[in-house]
Design a protein around this motif. Structure first.
Motif, PDB file in Angstrom:
ATOM      1  N   ALA A 290      21.950  37.146  45.895  1.00 31.67           N
ATOM      2  CA  ALA A 290      23.342  37.557  45.800  1.00 31.67           C
ATOM      3  C   ALA A 290      23.923  37.264  44.429  1.00 31.67           C
ATOM      4  O   ALA A 290      24.837  37.956  43.970  1.00 31.67           O
ATOM      5  CB  ALA A 290      24.164  36.843  46.872  1.00 31.67           C
ATOM      6  N   ASN A 291      23.413  36.252  43.746  1.00 32.23           N
ATOM      7  CA  ASN A 291      23.923  35.872  42.428  1.00 32.23           C
ATOM      8  C   ASN A 291      23.134  36.485  41.277  1.00 32.23           C
ATOM      9  O   ASN A 291      23.519  36.312  40.112  1.00 32.23           O
ATOM     10  CB  ASN A 291      23.913  34.348  42.287  1.00 32.23           C
ATOM     11  N   ALA A 292      22.051  37.190  41.583  1.00 28.44           N
ATOM     12  CA  ALA A 292      21.184  37.722  40.538  1.00 28.44           C
ATOM     13  C   ALA A 292      21.827  38.908  39.821  1.00 28.44           C
ATOM     14  O   ALA A 292      22.677  39.611  40.372  1.00 28.44           O
ATOM     15  CB  ALA A 292      19.848  38.139  41.144  1.00 28.44           C
ATOM     16  N   ASP A 293      21.396  39.129  38.575  1.00 25.34           N
ATOM     17  CA  ASP A 293      21.816  40.323  37.849  1.00 25.34           C
ATOM     18  C   ASP A 293      21.105  41.552  38.401  1.00 25.34           C
ATOM     19  O   ASP A 293      21.708  42.615  38.562  1.00 25.34           O
ATOM     20  CB  ASP A 293      21.491  40.169  36.359  1.00 25.34           C
ATOM     21  N   LEU A 294      19.826  41.396  38.655  1.00 23.52           N
ATOM     22  CA  LEU A 294      19.028  42.482  39.232  1.00 23.52           C
ATOM     23  C   LEU A 294      18.288  41.943  40.437  1.00 23.52           C
ATOM     24  O   LEU A 294      17.614  40.910  40.348  1.00 23.52           O
ATOM     25  CB  LEU A 294      18.031  43.027  38.200  1.00 23.52           C
ATOM     26  N   ARG A 295      18.423  42.621  41.558  1.00 18.72           N
ATOM     27  CA  ARG A 295      17.759  42.185  42.777  1.00 18.72           C
ATOM     28  C   ARG A 295      16.954  43.342  43.348  1.00 18.72           C
ATOM     29  O   ARG A 295      17.448  44.470  43.449  1.00 18.72           O
ATOM     30  CB  ARG A 295      18.783  41.720  43.817  1.00 18.72           C
ATOM     31  N   TYR A 296      15.700  43.047  43.731  1.00 17.19           N
ATOM     32  CA  TYR A 296      14.816  44.078  44.264  1.00 17.19           C
ATOM     33  C   TYR A 296      14.320  43.643  45.639  1.00 17.19           C
ATOM     34  O   TYR A 296      13.599  42.637  45.761  1.00 17.19           O
ATOM     35  CB  TYR A 296      13.637  44.313  43.322  1.00 17.19           C
ATOM     36  N   PRO A 297      14.733  44.359  46.704  1.00 20.06           N
ATOM     37  CA  PRO A 297      14.249  44.019  48.047  1.00 20.06           C
ATOM     38  C   PRO A 297      12.806  44.479  48.244  1.00 20.06           C
ATOM     39  O   PRO A 297      12.520  45.684  48.210  1.00 20.06           O
ATOM     40  CB  PRO A 297      15.214  44.769  48.972  1.00 20.06           C
ATOM     41  N   LEU A 697      34.862  40.524  58.594  1.00 21.64           N
ATOM     42  CA  LEU A 697      34.213  41.729  59.091  1.00 21.64           C
ATOM     43  C   LEU A 697      34.231  42.864  58.087  1.00 21.64           C
ATOM     44  O   LEU A 697      33.421  43.788  58.170  1.00 21.64           O
ATOM     45  CB  LEU A 697      34.885  42.184  60.395  1.00 21.64           C
ATOM     46  N   GLN A 698      35.164  42.831  57.133  1.00 23.93           N
ATOM     47  CA  GLN A 698      35.137  43.879  56.108  1.00 23.93           C
ATOM     48  C   GLN A 698      33.999  43.582  55.145  1.00 23.93           C
ATOM     49  O   GLN A 698      33.759  42.436  54.768  1.00 23.93           O
ATOM     50  CB  GLN A 698      36.477  43.982  55.372  1.00 23.93           C
ATOM     51  N   ASN A 699      33.262  44.605  54.739  1.00 24.39           N
ATOM     52  CA  ASN A 699      32.073  44.409  53.930  1.00 24.39           C
ATOM     53  C   ASN A 699      32.308  44.575  52.437  1.00 24.39           C
ATOM     54  O   ASN A 699      31.698  43.880  51.620  1.00 24.39           O
ATOM     55  CB  ASN A 699      30.968  45.389  54.361  1.00 24.39           C
ATOM     56  N   THR A 700      33.163  45.517  52.078  1.00 23.35           N
ATOM     57  CA  THR A 700      33.329  45.834  50.657  1.00 23.35           C
ATOM     58  C   THR A 700      34.797  45.739  50.264  1.00 23.35           C
ATOM     59  O   THR A 700      35.681  45.569  51.100  1.00 23.35           O
ATOM     60  CB  THR A 700      32.832  47.261  50.349  1.00 23.35           C
ATOM     61  N   MET A 701      35.053  45.874  48.969  1.00 25.73           N
ATOM     62  CA  MET A 701      36.435  45.859  48.471  1.00 25.73           C
ATOM     63  C   MET A 701      37.061  47.245  48.516  1.00 25.73           C
ATOM     64  O   MET A 701      38.237  47.413  48.200  1.00 25.73           O
ATOM     65  CB  MET A 701      36.464  45.334  47.036  1.00 25.73           C
ATOM     66  N   ARG A 800      38.464  29.670  52.210  1.00 32.39           N
ATOM     67  CA  ARG A 800      37.403  30.579  52.622  1.00 32.39           C
ATOM     68  C   ARG A 800      36.715  31.118  51.370  1.00 32.39           C
ATOM     69  O   ARG A 800      37.291  31.133  50.285  1.00 32.39           O
ATOM     70  CB  ARG A 800      37.954  31.735  53.460  1.00 32.39           C
ATOM     71  N   ILE A 801      35.472  31.546  51.539  1.00 30.97           N
ATOM     72  CA  ILE A 801      34.743  32.172  50.429  1.00 30.97           C
ATOM     73  C   ILE A 801      34.425  33.595  50.848  1.00 30.97           C
ATOM     74  O   ILE A 801      33.495  33.836  51.626  1.00 30.97           O
ATOM     75  CB  ILE A 801      33.463  31.399  50.075  1.00 30.97           C
ATOM     76  N   ASP A 802      35.220  34.536  50.354  1.00 34.37           N
ATOM     77  CA  ASP A 802      34.987  35.937  50.681  1.00 34.37           C
ATOM     78  C   ASP A 802      33.718  36.432  50.005  1.00 34.37           C
ATOM     79  O   ASP A 802      33.438  36.102  48.848  1.00 34.37           O
ATOM     80  CB  ASP A 802      36.168  36.792  50.231  1.00 34.37           C
ATOM     81  N   ARG A 803      32.959  37.213  50.763  1.00 34.67           N
ATOM     82  CA  ARG A 803      31.739  37.826  50.242  1.00 34.67           C
ATOM     83  C   ARG A 803      31.901  39.339  50.277  1.00 34.67           C
ATOM     84  O   ARG A 803      32.238  39.906  51.308  1.00 34.67           O
ATOM     85  CB  ARG A 803      30.527  37.394  51.081  1.00 34.67           C
ATOM     86  N   TYR A 804      31.668  39.982  49.159  1.00 36.67           N
ATOM     87  CA  TYR A 804      31.820  41.435  49.092  1.00 36.67           C
ATOM     88  C   TYR A 804      30.506  42.080  48.659  1.00 36.67           C
ATOM     89  O   TYR A 804      29.797  41.572  47.792  1.00 36.67           O
ATOM     90  CB  TYR A 804      32.924  41.822  48.097  1.00 36.67           C
ATOM     91  N   TYR A 805      30.200  43.229  49.289  1.00 37.42           N
ATOM     92  CA  TYR A 805      29.079  44.071  48.882  1.00 37.42           C
ATOM     93  C   TYR A 805      29.626  45.291  48.147  1.00 37.42           C
ATOM     94  O   TYR A 805      30.792  45.673  48.311  1.00 37.42           O
ATOM     95  CB  TYR A 805      28.289  44.570  50.095  1.00 37.42           C
ATOM     96  N   SER A 806      28.774  45.925  47.383  1.00 33.15           N
ATOM     97  CA  SER A 806      29.133  47.227  46.799  1.00 33.15           C
ATOM     98  C   SER A 806      28.577  48.323  47.698  1.00 33.15           C
ATOM     99  O   SER A 806      27.527  48.167  48.311  1.00 33.15           O
ATOM    100  CB  SER A 806      28.561  47.360  45.380  1.00 33.15           C
ATOM    101  N   VAL A 846      26.420  41.812  45.129  1.00 35.07           N
ATOM    102  CA  VAL A 846      27.170  40.884  45.959  1.00 35.07           C
ATOM    103  C   VAL A 846      28.051  40.023  45.061  1.00 35.07           C
ATOM    104  O   VAL A 846      27.654  39.665  43.948  1.00 35.07           O
ATOM    105  CB  VAL A 846      26.238  39.974  46.786  1.00 35.07           C
ATOM    106  N   ALA A 847      29.236  39.705  45.530  1.00 35.49           N
ATOM    107  CA  ALA A 847      30.125  38.816  44.784  1.00 35.49           C
ATOM    108  C   ALA A 847      30.816  37.876  45.758  1.00 35.49           C
ATOM    109  O   ALA A 847      31.124  38.250  46.888  1.00 35.49           O
ATOM    110  CB  ALA A 847      31.157  39.615  43.996  1.00 35.49           C
ATOM    111  N   PHE A 848      31.031  36.633  45.311  1.00 32.68           N
ATOM    112  CA  PHE A 848      31.715  35.626  46.112  1.00 32.68           C
ATOM    113  C   PHE A 848      33.055  35.292  45.463  1.00 32.68           C
ATOM    114  O   PHE A 848      33.161  35.235  44.234  1.00 32.68           O
ATOM    115  CB  PHE A 848      30.881  34.347  46.215  1.00 32.68           C
ATOM    116  N   GLN A 849      34.052  35.054  46.307  1.00 33.18           N
ATOM    117  CA  GLN A 849      35.372  34.694  45.793  1.00 33.18           C
ATOM    118  C   GLN A 849      36.031  33.659  46.697  1.00 33.18           C
ATOM    119  O   GLN A 849      36.466  33.981  47.800  1.00 33.18           O
ATOM    120  CB  GLN A 849      36.272  35.933  45.682  1.00 33.18           C
ATOM    121  N   PRO A 850      36.122  32.413  46.240  1.00 29.53           N
ATOM    122  CA  PRO A 850      36.888  31.425  47.001  1.00 29.53           C
ATOM    123  C   PRO A 850      38.370  31.789  47.006  1.00 29.53           C
ATOM    124  O   PRO A 850      38.939  32.125  45.960  1.00 29.53           O
ATOM    125  CB  PRO A 850      36.656  30.119  46.226  1.00 29.53           C
ATOM    126  N   VAL A 851      38.972  31.750  48.174  1.00 31.27           N
ATOM    127  CA  VAL A 851      40.393  32.087  48.306  1.00 31.27           C
ATOM    128  C   VAL A 851      41.068  31.015  49.154  1.00 31.27           C
ATOM    129  O   VAL A 851      40.620  30.712  50.259  1.00 31.27           O
ATOM    130  CB  VAL A 851      40.607  33.472  48.956  1.00 31.27           C
TER     131      VAL A 851
END
Length: 1023
Positions: A290-297, A697-701, A800-806, A846-851
């Motif tokens: 989630a923190n990587a610049d490039l991620r390959y599954p 439950l929301q996945n993206t911004m 809380r630490i919000d997690r967002y996907y693109s 992926v991005a994390f945001q403490p709120v």
């Protein structure tokens, strides 16, 4: 004048000798009303001639009496100190340096105590190594006050005395008749404990010590021992790293014990216009990915081929691997980046395979990587699964006469627990050293009950040459005794473990008093290899290892990758409600483990996840099968999961000595065959529906400007308007910066006098580890609400630490897609377009945001509170007066950040929420500086006002100015990554002032005009 006239009701009262009258005068109700006989007995009720009038009179009196009794609080006598300890001042906190070494987590820490009660864990920032606490370490203080702990030693399952246990065990040890005394323990990494075991070996012949890691690292340990002769693990410091390549290693999370995130975060902050470049190959979506610049599954089999190809390109040798064109191209580019970075590059591997780990060591050696340290290895994992398997065979053969088990629960965590249990039956003497009657302790003849680590002495050589000391921070709550004290006694020594530890430490170069104060010392002792483990380790040539990886074949079914969660870890703290309710950083799910699927695999199996009417998330069940092992688990669709793979978390499904509410999830250890985290399995749809408890439950911004991102190239150019533009609002149809006074509806007041607190959150440094969330729980008495309440979105986390996907390949592309919408309908309309934005990509960023509460200077919550419970302080904090709050929730409705929590229930002393606030022992963890809120009020982050005020008072008492860095909150103290910074912006030389003036600084939802006192730093990606 006063009168002495006497009034009387009857002539009987005039007779002073009348005993009946005297009795009535002293006790109006001379005979108690037989409640049980009258109302609790049907026959009496039927035969009673009581009239309706008399019945109502009775009920009225009993109700009134009960009400009066309820109004009278219990009398609690406070016993003052007879001789008050000089260092303890009532109302003031004391801090003690100690060490946690529970076999899974190792850290040098500080313990905050109040009047002799440990109430909070802090990082030991002065420690030379591993001085920061993760979420589990922060939560471990609550485990001290667990009612499920054993109170006394047990003999044959019944409470007994130490005298009885010592006498019977000593007698049976003398009757071994040449059979083996096997000691099965966790990794202690303790020089003093190893010395005591050696003493036991001197007294009893044929003693064998076997180390068992619940979640081991056998592949890496075997490779390191074969190459360097010590059973340890390579250490990594990523602070100066330029290129980081990880193949299946979640090094930001729990990989090899964790603790690498601090250096990693330092390398990710774009200071001096540079930052590390991180490439991740993995199957499960992890914190590292989630923190990587490039991620390959990629699947685990593909990971082996990728590693073989990298070795071939960087070191040499022929690797005939089968990679897709896309992956082959990526591997070529990765090899070039590693070569270019040279000594500032590093390769990591999480594959549970000695051959793979051996090639990684060779690659880093060829790179001459300065990021890797092999001279002073990590000693927190020393277990050997083959040695454990051999011990089970010896028990089955009747060769073992006595078995001591300490720090592990193999009946729960061993992959073939039935075989282990049957083997134990053939051992004459079985002793468990445990703090609770776990599944293994229940099978033992004796339980030598051990204390919590906060009640104990100890030491741990977490890294070679650096020993951390443990000291008790509270007197033992129950009748317990340390393993080391017991072994010393049974070895024939009359020395206490404290004295033995002092003697051992000073002989290894420690100044006892100084080491005890610091919590660590540098050891001059030579590290010895574990002879018992070495006999199971075989050397493999690099060419053989390369050939072995290159020839790996993908199984026909799914490839399962087992992992441990940030919260529950290996399951040793399964009875800890703080950890059960901690949202998983990736899935945001609490109180559960599950099978993670990719979207495409889920569609093939007919697996579904859906949001239901009450706002909860439901999911299908699946059955996972592997060589006779079969488990039914819920399925969770995880964006970024590699196709053909699934993931399951270990550490769940524990039941022995676990409170009913904490008996969650399914035990996945039966899949952990041979100590390997990767297995071949088959999966089928089981039907039915599972209820998840998710906090997000929301996945993206959906293209909104919540987390601001840019790439390093744009950031280096230095034009702030390109990567961090100021939002604009319309003023008379003219776009005007939101900071302009012309669009400000508020009249500000002077905040330049005194302190003005701000908090900065660096999105580059935040890894989503959630240590701050648990620290906030501990500091602010945040209640645990349970799975059903979380499912109703009633979680009480102040932070809380919000997690967002693109939804596309990147967040930037999301924004471009959103900005390109035209109209409502059609292929490019916003109605369908926003729906697409809510669907994460197969491999999202992926991005994390403490709120937390943003403590707005122009706070919308303050203007709508009808009773002025929400108000603003001169120091910048948004205050909450709980006694004024009547729970209208207007403030929550008016808050754009949704950070206020409504206290639906009285969680304190309420059996409906049986977690830690409803018994006297559990309530010992409560921080007396923070009120415990009653139901019907709003609560939220207070920026730990009690901590800032204590800092001010301490400075005033000392007659000095406050230094930069002294102000802190629970979350800023807990953040080892340095993502959360707190301070006074009226100090113009402070770090927080520099961060506020940084080009990367922005406010969350700045266009609303709330002027928060929490600032964020733009996330920069090194694409």
């Amino acid at each position: 004048m006063a009168t002495t006239k006497k009034y009387w009701k009857s002539t009987a009262q005039l007779d002073e000798s009348n005993e009946i009258v005297k009795n009535l005068e002293q006790n109006e109700f001379a005979a108690p009303i037989p409640t049980e006989e009258f109302l609790g007995n049907n026959e009496v009720m039927e035969e009673s001639s009581t009239t309706r009038r008399d019945f109502l009179k009775y009920v009225g009196f009993s109700t009134a009496a009960a009400s009066l009794a309820a109004c009278e609080g219990p009398v609690i006598y406070s016993v003052p100190y007879v001789n008050q300890p000089e260092q303890i001042i009532p109302g003031m906190a004391n801090y003690y340096a100690t060490t946690i070494a529970d076999g899974y987590d190792f850290a040098s820490i500080l313990v905050k105590t109040r009047e002799g009660r440990p109430i909070k864990i802090e990082s030991n920032k002065d420690a030379k190594y591993r001085g920061h606490a993760n979420a589990r370490v922060h939560a471990s203080v609550l485990s001290l006050y667990d009612n499920n702990r054993l109170k006394t030693p047990l003999v044959n399952g019944a409470e007994s005395t130490w005298e009885t246990l010592d006498k019977e065990v000593s007698q049976k040890l003398n009757e071994l008749n040449g059979k083996t005394l096997a000691i099965l323990t966790q990794t202690f990494a303790s020089p003093s404990t190893m010395a005591i075991i050696d003493m036991l070996k001197s007294k009893y012949s044929n003693v064998r010590h076997v180390t068992y890691d619940t979640v081991g690292e056998d592949g890496a340990l075997n490779a390191f021992e074969a190459k360097y002769g010590v059973r340890g693990l390579a250490d990594y410091d990523f602070t100066d790293a330029e290129t980081i390549v990880s193949i299946g290693a979640d090094f930001v999370g729990n990989w090899q014990g964790g603790g690498f995130d601090k250096g990693y975060s330092a390398s990710r902050v774009p200071s001096n216009k540079s930052m590390s470049h991180h490439i991740q190959f993995e199957s499960n979506m992890t914190l590292s990915g989630a923190n990587a610049d490039l991620r390959y599954p990629v699947t685990p089999t593909e990971q082996k081929h990728i590693l073989a190809a990298l070795y071939s390109k960087l070191v040499g040798g022929a690797a005939n691997v089968s990679l897709s064109d896309r992956v082959a191209k990526v591997v070529e580019q990765t090899a070039q980046k590693l070569s270019k970075a040279g000594s500032k590059a590093v390769v990591l591997c999480g594959l549970p395979d000695q051959a793979a780990q051996q090639l990684v060591l060779a690659i880093n050696e060829r790179l001459n990587s300065t990021i890797v340290d092999t001279s002073a290895p990590i000693m927190t994992r020393q277990g050997n699964r083959l040695a454990v398997d051999q011990l089970v065979k010896e028990m089955q053969s009747g060769l073992v006469g006595a078995l001591f088990i300490a720090g592990v629960d193999p009946i729960y965590s061993y992959d073939d627990s039935d075989a282990f249990a049957k083997a134990m039956e053939k051992v004459a003497l079985k002793v468990s050293f445990a703090s609770r009657e776990d599944a293994t302790a229940q099978k033992c003849d004796y339980v030598a009950t051990t204390p919590h680590y906060l009640e104990s002495w100890g030491d741990a050589e977490i890294k070679k040459g650096i020993v951390s000391l443990a000291q008790p921070t509270i007197r033992p709550i129950f009748d317990t005794r340390q393993l080391q004290d017991t072994l010393l006694l049974w070895a024939g020594s009359d020395q206490s473990y404290k004295d033995f530890l002092k003697e051992t430490s000073t002989s290894n170069g420690a100044s006892w008093s100084q080491a005890l104060q610091d919590g660590f010392f540098t050891s001059n002792a030579n590290l010895q290899a574990d002879a018992n483990a070495s006999e199971f380790v075989a050397s493999v040539s690099d060419n053989s290892a390369l050939s072995q990886l290159a020839s790996s074949k993908k199984p026909s079914g799914f490839e399962l990758t087992l992992y441990t969660k940030t919260g529950l870890g290996d399951g040793s703290q399964a009875n800890n409600p703080w950890l059960q309710e901690l949202p998983d950083p990736i899935t945001r799910t609490t109180w559960d483990n599950y099978v993670t699927f990719s979207q495409k695999d889920a569609e093939k199996l007919g697996v579904e996840n859906e949001n239901v009417a009450n706002g909860g998330l439901n999911g299908s069940y699946v059955i996972v099968k592997m060589n006779g092992v079969e488990r039914k688990l819920p399925a969770l669709i995880q964006p970024g999961q590699a196709q053909g793979t699934i993931g399951i978390a270990l550490g769940y499904g524990k039941t022995a000595s676990i409170q009913a509410e904490m008996q969650t999830g399914v035990n996945a250890y039966p899949f952990f065959k041979g100590g390997s985290l990767i297995q071949a399995v088959t999966v089928e749809n089981a039907g039915g529906e599972h209820e998840f408890a998710c906090t997000q439950l929301q996945n993206t911004m959906m293209g909104r400007d919540i987390i601001r991102e840019t790439d390093l190239a744009t950031y280096i150019k230095g034009n702030k308007d390109d990567f961090n533009p100021m939002p604009e609002v319309s003023l008379n149809h003219i776009e005007t910066p939101v900071t302009s006074p012309d669009v400000d509806l508020w009249t500000s007041f002077d905040r330049s006098t005194g302190h003005h607190f701000n908090m900065s959150i660096d999105l580059n440094a935040c890894t989503g580890c959630a240590a701050c969330v648990i620290a906030c729980h501990a500091e602010n008495n945040v209640p645990v609400v349970g799975k059903q309440e979380v499912r109703k979105s009633r979680d009480m986390h102040w932070l809380r630490i919000d997690r967002y996907y693109s939804s596309t390949d990147s967040f930037e592309a999301d924004e471009e897609k959103k900005d390109g919408f035209e109209g409502l309908f059609g292929d490019n309309g916003s109605l369908g377009g926003f729906g697409e934005l809510e669907n994460p990509a197969d491999n999202p960023q992926v991005a994390f945001q403490p709120v937390m509460c943003q403590h707005c200077n122009h706070a919308p919550c303050e203007t709508v509170c009808p009773v002025a419970a929400s108000s603003h302080g001169r120091q910048g904090q948004n205050h909450m007066a709980y006694n004024r709050c009547v729970g209208t929730r207007y403030c929550a409705n008016n808050c754009p950040y949704k950070v206020r929590r409504f206290n639906w229930f009285l969680y304190n002393g309420n059996d409906e929420f049986d977690y830690h606030m409803n018994n006297d022992l559990g309530r010992m963890v409560i921080n007396p500086d923070v009120t415990v809120r009653s139901r019907g009020v709003m609560e939220k982050c207070s920026m730990c006002m009690q901590m800032t005020q204590m800092t001010i008072l301490e400075a005033k008492k000392d007659g000095r100015m406050i230094k930069d860095g002294e102000f802190a909150t629970a979350c800023s103290n807990a953040c080892s990554e340095g993502a959360i910074k707190f301070g006074d912006i009226n100090d113009k030389e402070s770090e927080i002032t520099k961060l506020k003036n940084s080009d990367r600084m922005y406010h969350l939802l700045e266009e609303v005009g709330t002027e928060p006192n929490v600032i964020y730093q733009v996330k920069v990606r090194n694409a």
